[in-house]
Design a protein around this motif. Structure first.
Motif, PDB file in Angstrom:
ATOM      1  N   ASN A 100       0.769   2.587   5.512  1.00  0.00           N
ATOM      2  CA  ASN A 100      -0.342   1.737   5.084  1.00  0.00           C
ATOM      3  C   ASN A 100      -1.346   1.595   6.225  1.00  0.00           C
TER       4      ASN A 100
ATOM      5  N   GLN B 265      -0.669   7.405  -5.415  1.00  0.00           N
ATOM      6  CA  GLN B 265      -1.495   6.467  -4.662  1.00  0.00           C
ATOM      7  C   GLN B 265      -2.219   5.642  -5.720  1.00  0.00           C
TER       8      GLN B 265
ATOM      9  N   ASP C 225      -4.231   0.083  -3.194  1.00  0.00           N
ATOM     10  CA  ASP C 225      -3.807   0.133  -1.784  1.00  0.00           C
ATOM     11  C   ASP C 225      -2.325   0.506  -1.647  1.00  0.00           C
ATOM     12  N   ALA C 226      -1.687   0.896  -2.751  1.00  0.00           N
ATOM     13  CA  ALA C 226      -0.245   1.184  -2.688  1.00  0.00           C
ATOM     14  C   ALA C 226       0.030   2.685  -2.679  1.00  0.00           C
TER      15      ALA C 226
ATOM     16  N   ALA D  32       7.067   1.466  -3.489  1.00  0.00           N
ATOM     17  CA  ALA D  32       5.642   1.449  -3.122  1.00  0.00           C
ATOM     18  C   ALA D  32       5.391   0.531  -1.934  1.00  0.00           C
TER      19      ALA D  32
ATOM     20  N   ASN E 264       2.328  -1.379   0.182  1.00  0.00           N
ATOM     21  CA  ASN E 264       0.909  -1.726   0.074  1.00  0.00           C
ATOM     22  C   ASN E 264       0.354  -2.257   1.395  1.00  0.00           C
ATOM     23  N   ASP E 265      -0.927  -2.594   1.388  1.00  0.00           N
ATOM     24  CA  ASP E 265      -1.593  -3.032   2.624  1.00  0.00           C
ATOM     25  C   ASP E 265      -1.272  -4.477   2.995  1.00  0.00           C
ATOM     26  N   LYS E 266      -0.523  -5.178   2.134  1.00  0.00           N
ATOM     27  CA  LYS E 266      -0.070  -6.532   2.497  1.00  0.00           C
ATOM     28  C   LYS E 266       1.290  -6.467   3.206  1.00  0.00           C
TER      29      LYS E 266
ATOM     30  N   HIS F  23       7.641  -2.623  -2.510  1.00  0.00           N
ATOM     31  CA  HIS F  23       8.114  -2.973  -3.860  1.00  0.00           C
ATOM     32  C   HIS F  23       9.151  -1.951  -4.332  1.00  0.00           C
TER      33      HIS F  23
END
Ligand code: BGC
Length: 350
Positions: free
Chosen positions: A23, A122, A125-126, A153, A155-157, A161
């Protein structure tokens, strides 16, 4: 971003691929198609230094022969089934007894020991991969052809997941989890006794001497299993308490406090040395908190040797032995239904 490369072959010649998800914060998760194993997870500490915080091996070979479920997808039935047998709709099904008298983690060749079909994606953001496996009718003694999809997945946070889906053509028990061993200070950095653990559970399922639930739902209040307030893993692990003696430490299913269905907080771990935090949210009713009690001189990554309590697992799941415990939430999937479960790992540092 997703990158794909070759990671060797299984003993029967199947090609194994390694996918790297990254990420924009520099977090990186590597997954291989053998067992859907999460091979590494690199996250920043409070000073921004990256470290790999999951136990595992450098190459494919040791995963093929002696993996204590490092990083793996576990199924068709994660955790134990007592007496390696269950009755479903009046019929008795016999399983391999691969853990004393019991069946553990899907059998002799569970979902952790098969090569999954993979496809990357993609989406916003994931960055992720979709893994698929078809488990044949009768595989490891379980009824029904089961189609399983696991989606990973990042993500950018800094959230990872894991989504599990399954369908079947005959009624069958299903319990899917991921068996990653975490050490938030970095794999190979020693024991996790100083890690502060919070488990959002007022109850657990007490076990017998073979780690099969007795069927009772026990309160954690006043016991060393009370992690409702953050407590160092090592603070009470050697207390004279029967359940800890039976588990050789923590190896118990906790009943997650929830107000309804959907995602709920299962646990939050904080390592004061690195400042890393892992929060686990899940739609599952339980979480197995396991403190690596059976790790013994495992030759892991980068020449590191892993021993007892050098990692912890938080395996989100249905309760162990549910197929023989009608009083537990049902783990039976029937034709026409779709099994769906989600677990989220949220990484941060403070
Ligand atoms: C079980 C442990 C077992 C470990 C590795 C955990 O899920 O609860 O008892 O030793 O997996 O197989």
């Amino acid at each position: 971003m997703v990158k794909k490369e070759a990671f060797g072959n299984t003993t029967d010649g199947k090609a194994v691929e390694l996918y790297t998800l990254t990420n924009s914060h520099g977090m990186e998760v590597r997954i291989m198609t053998y067992g859907g194993v999460i091979v590494s997870v690199k996250t920043p500490d409070k000073a921004g230094r990256l470290a790999d915080i999951v136990l595992g091996y450098d190459t494919l070979t040791p995963y093929l022969s002696k993996n204590p479920y490092f990083g793996a997808i576990v199924g068709r039935y994660a955790n134990r089934i007592g007496g390696a047998r269950f009755t479903l709709d009046g019929k008795v099904y016999k399983l391999a007894a691969n853990d004393g008298p019991n069946a553990l983690h899907g059998g002799l060749k569970g979902f952790d020991k098969v090569v999954w079909q993979a496809e990357s994606f993609q989406k916003g953001d994931a960055a992720g991969i979709i893994l698929k496996y078809t488990s044949a009718d009768g595989e490891e003694g379980y009824p029904g052809t089961v189609h399983v999809t696991v989606t990973y997945a990042l993500n950018d946070k800094d959230e990872f997941h894991i989504d599990y889906q399954a369908t079947t053509d005959k009624a069958t028990p299903i319990n899917l989890t991921n068996h990653t061993y975490f050490n938030l200070d970095g794999e190979g950095s020693g024991d996790v006794l100083g890690t502060e653990m919070m488990i959002n559970a007022g109850h657990f399922t007490p076990v017998d001497s073979t780690l099969i639930p007795t069927g009772k739902i026990g309160s954690v209040t006043g016991t060393p299993l009370d992690f409702t307030k953050p407590t160092a893993i090592g603070a009470r692990i050697d207390d004279k308490y029967e359940q800890l003696a039976l588990g050789h430490g923590y190896d118990h299913n906790f009943v997650i406090n929830r107000t309804g269905p959907g995602l709920a907080l299962a646990a939050r771990a904080y390592d004061p040395k690195s400042g890393r935090v892992l929060e686990v949210d899940t739609t599952e009713p339980g979480v197995q908190f396991y403190t690596g009690n059976f790790l013994n001189a495992v030759n892991g990554k980068h020449g590191h040797v892993y021993n007892k309590r050098d990692a912890f697992c938080l395996e989100t799941q249905h309760y162990p032995d549910s197929p023989n415990k009608p009083e537990f939430p049902s783990a039976i999937l029937r034709p026409g239904q779709t099994f769906h479960s989600t677990t989220i790992w949220k990484f941060s540092a403070r």
